[in-house]
Every structure is written in C-alpha cells, then in structure tokens.
Design a protein around this motif. Structure first.
Motif, mmCIF file in Angstrom:
data_model
loop_
_atom_site.group_PDB
_atom_site.id
_atom_site.type_symbol
_atom_site.label_atom_id
_atom_site.label_comp_id
_atom_site.label_asym_id
_atom_site.label_seq_id
_atom_site.Cartn_x
_atom_site.Cartn_y
_atom_site.Cartn_z
ATOM 1 N N VAL A 1 0.842 -1.197 0.000
ATOM 2 C CA VAL A 1 0.000 0.000 0.000
ATOM 3 C C VAL A 1 0.882 1.254 0.000
ATOM 4 O O VAL A 1 0.624 2.214 -0.743
ATOM 5 C CB VAL A 1 -0.949 -0.006 1.218
ATOM 6 C CG1 VAL A 1 -1.641 1.328 1.383
ATOM 7 C CG2 VAL A 1 -1.957 -1.128 1.084
ATOM 8 N N LEU A 2 1.936 1.237 0.801
ATOM 9 C CA LEU A 2 2.863 2.368 0.846
ATOM 10 C C LEU A 2 3.489 2.607 -0.523
ATOM 11 O O LEU A 2 3.470 3.732 -1.034
ATOM 12 C CB LEU A 2 3.970 2.111 1.873
ATOM 13 C CG LEU A 2 5.098 3.150 1.890
ATOM 14 C CD1 LEU A 2 4.627 4.430 2.569
ATOM 15 C CD2 LEU A 2 6.323 2.607 2.575
ATOM 16 N N MET A 3 4.028 1.565 -1.137
ATOM 17 C CA MET A 3 4.714 1.716 -2.422
ATOM 18 C C MET A 3 3.731 2.124 -3.521
ATOM 19 O O MET A 3 4.043 2.957 -4.365
ATOM 20 C CB MET A 3 5.448 0.428 -2.795
ATOM 21 C CG MET A 3 6.579 0.079 -1.839
ATOM 22 S SD MET A 3 7.763 1.388 -1.556
ATOM 23 C CE MET A 3 8.703 1.322 -3.055
ATOM 24 N N GLY A 4 2.534 1.544 -3.483
ATOM 25 C CA GLY A 4 1.519 1.921 -4.463
ATOM 26 C C GLY A 4 1.107 3.372 -4.321
ATOM 27 O O GLY A 4 0.962 4.097 -5.316
ATOM 28 N N ALA B 1 1.367 9.025 -6.143
ATOM 29 C CA ALA B 1 1.660 10.419 -5.803
ATOM 30 C C ALA B 1 2.812 10.981 -6.637
ATOM 31 O O ALA B 1 3.081 12.178 -6.592
ATOM 32 C CB ALA B 1 1.995 10.531 -4.318
ATOM 33 N N GLY B 2 3.479 10.117 -7.359
ATOM 34 C CA GLY B 2 4.597 10.569 -8.179
ATOM 35 C C GLY B 2 5.872 10.809 -7.393
ATOM 36 O O GLY B 2 6.752 11.544 -7.833
ATOM 37 N N VAL B 3 5.979 10.174 -6.228
ATOM 38 C CA VAL B 3 7.184 10.298 -5.404
ATOM 39 C C VAL B 3 8.183 9.266 -5.897
ATOM 40 O O VAL B 3 7.949 8.069 -5.801
ATOM 41 C CB VAL B 3 6.877 10.074 -3.904
ATOM 42 C CG1 VAL B 3 8.144 10.134 -3.086
ATOM 43 C CG2 VAL B 3 5.859 11.083 -3.422
ATOM 44 N N VAL C 1 1.581 10.872 2.696
ATOM 45 C CA VAL C 1 1.339 11.145 1.275
ATOM 46 C C VAL C 1 0.770 9.900 0.601
ATOM 47 O O VAL C 1 -0.201 9.971 -0.176
ATOM 48 C CB VAL C 1 2.654 11.595 0.583
ATOM 49 C CG1 VAL C 1 2.498 11.629 -0.920
ATOM 50 C CG2 VAL C 1 3.094 12.949 1.111
ATOM 51 N N ALA C 2 1.348 8.747 0.910
ATOM 52 C CA ALA C 2 0.870 7.498 0.327
ATOM 53 C C ALA C 2 -0.553 7.175 0.811
ATOM 54 O O ALA C 2 -1.406 6.735 0.022
ATOM 55 C CB ALA C 2 1.812 6.359 0.683
ATOM 56 N N ARG C 3 -0.824 7.431 2.095
ATOM 57 C CA ARG C 3 -2.136 7.135 2.655
ATOM 58 C C ARG C 3 -3.212 8.007 1.987
ATOM 59 O O ARG C 3 -4.313 7.544 1.684
ATOM 60 C CB ARG C 3 -2.138 7.383 4.173
ATOM 61 C CG ARG C 3 -3.444 7.011 4.835
ATOM 62 C CD ARG C 3 -3.406 7.218 6.343
ATOM 63 N NE ARG C 3 -2.684 6.148 6.981
ATOM 64 C CZ ARG C 3 -1.535 6.283 7.651
ATOM 65 N NH1 ARG C 3 -0.979 7.479 7.767
ATOM 66 N NH2 ARG C 3 -0.951 5.260 8.214
ATOM 67 N N GLU C 4 -2.896 9.280 1.727
ATOM 68 C CA GLU C 4 -3.834 10.177 1.040
ATOM 69 C C GLU C 4 -4.149 9.688 -0.372
ATOM 70 O O GLU C 4 -5.283 9.792 -0.821
ATOM 71 C CB GLU C 4 -3.262 11.595 0.986
ATOM 72 C CG GLU C 4 -3.222 12.286 2.335
ATOM 73 C CD GLU C 4 -2.376 13.566 2.310
ATOM 74 O OE1 GLU C 4 -1.978 13.988 1.202
ATOM 75 O OE2 GLU C 4 -2.116 14.112 3.407
#
Length: 119
Positions: free
Chosen positions: A78-81, A86-88, A112-115
């Motif tokens: 989920v974090l990596m996705g 987010a384009g990070v 940022v990933a959670r959003e």
C-alpha cells in the motif's frame, strides 16, 4: 628437441595462483594444483555472489520499509503503491535509510501514500 621444463613464465603464473590462495586451509594454499582448483572455485563464488549481494540488499531494504510502514499503519504494498500514485520517485535504498535514520520524514511520505490510497 629439448624438453621445456617451464621457466620464468610458468613460475610466474604458478606464483600468482599461490599468492591468490594465501590464507586457504592446508594443501589448498601450498600445492599448485589444489590451489588452482580452490582459486577457480573462489572466483566462481565471487562472481555469483556479486550478483546475489544486489538481491540480498534489495530484500533487506524491503523488509526495513515494510517494518516502518507497519508502524505507520500501512503495509509495504500500500505504501509503495501510494507513493507511485503520488509521483514520489524515491528508491527503496533511500526509503530504507529514511525509515532508520529519519522516521519523521518517512512518516510524512507514509501520509502522502495514505492520502493517495484514500482518494
């Protein structure tokens, strides 16, 4: 025609192999033939393990990122996705380093990933 016993070049080649076999156990460091076999095997392992080291480190980084992500309430995937959406563009090596040495920055990235996942 006289028999060539092997002079300077042969001795040079053998000494090079024996020098590489220094520190090997027993006959493998003293007898040319055994040393040659041991050195050849060591070179094969060295070649293989230079490739394996890269895989091992990537696995280690993923384990560290996953542990830090779970402390932030996310799974690794989920974090990596979320970061990708987010384009990070932060590689796993840098993320793992952040997870260990700068947890506050890692938590901001996790937010940022959670959003992105929530949206």
């Amino acid at each position: 025609m006289p028999r060539a016993k092997g002079g300077f070049k042969t001795r040079q080649r053998r000494n090079r192999v024996l020098k590489e076999a220094e520190g090997f156990w027993g006959k493998r460091s003293k007898a040319y033939r055994s040393a040659q076999e041991a050195v050849d095997r060591a070179r094969r392992y060295a070649y293989r393990d230079r490739k394996a080291r890269k895989r091992d480190f990537r696995g280690l980084w993923i384990i560290r990122i996953n542990a830090a992500a779970r402390l932030s309430g996310l799974s690794y995937s989920v974090l990596m996705g979320g970061l990708k959406k987010a384009g990070v563009a932060v590689d796993r090596k840098a993320l793992a380093d952040l997870a260990i040495h700068d947890p506050s920055t890692f938590n901001k990235l996790a937010e940022v990933a959670r959003e992105q996942v929530a949206a």
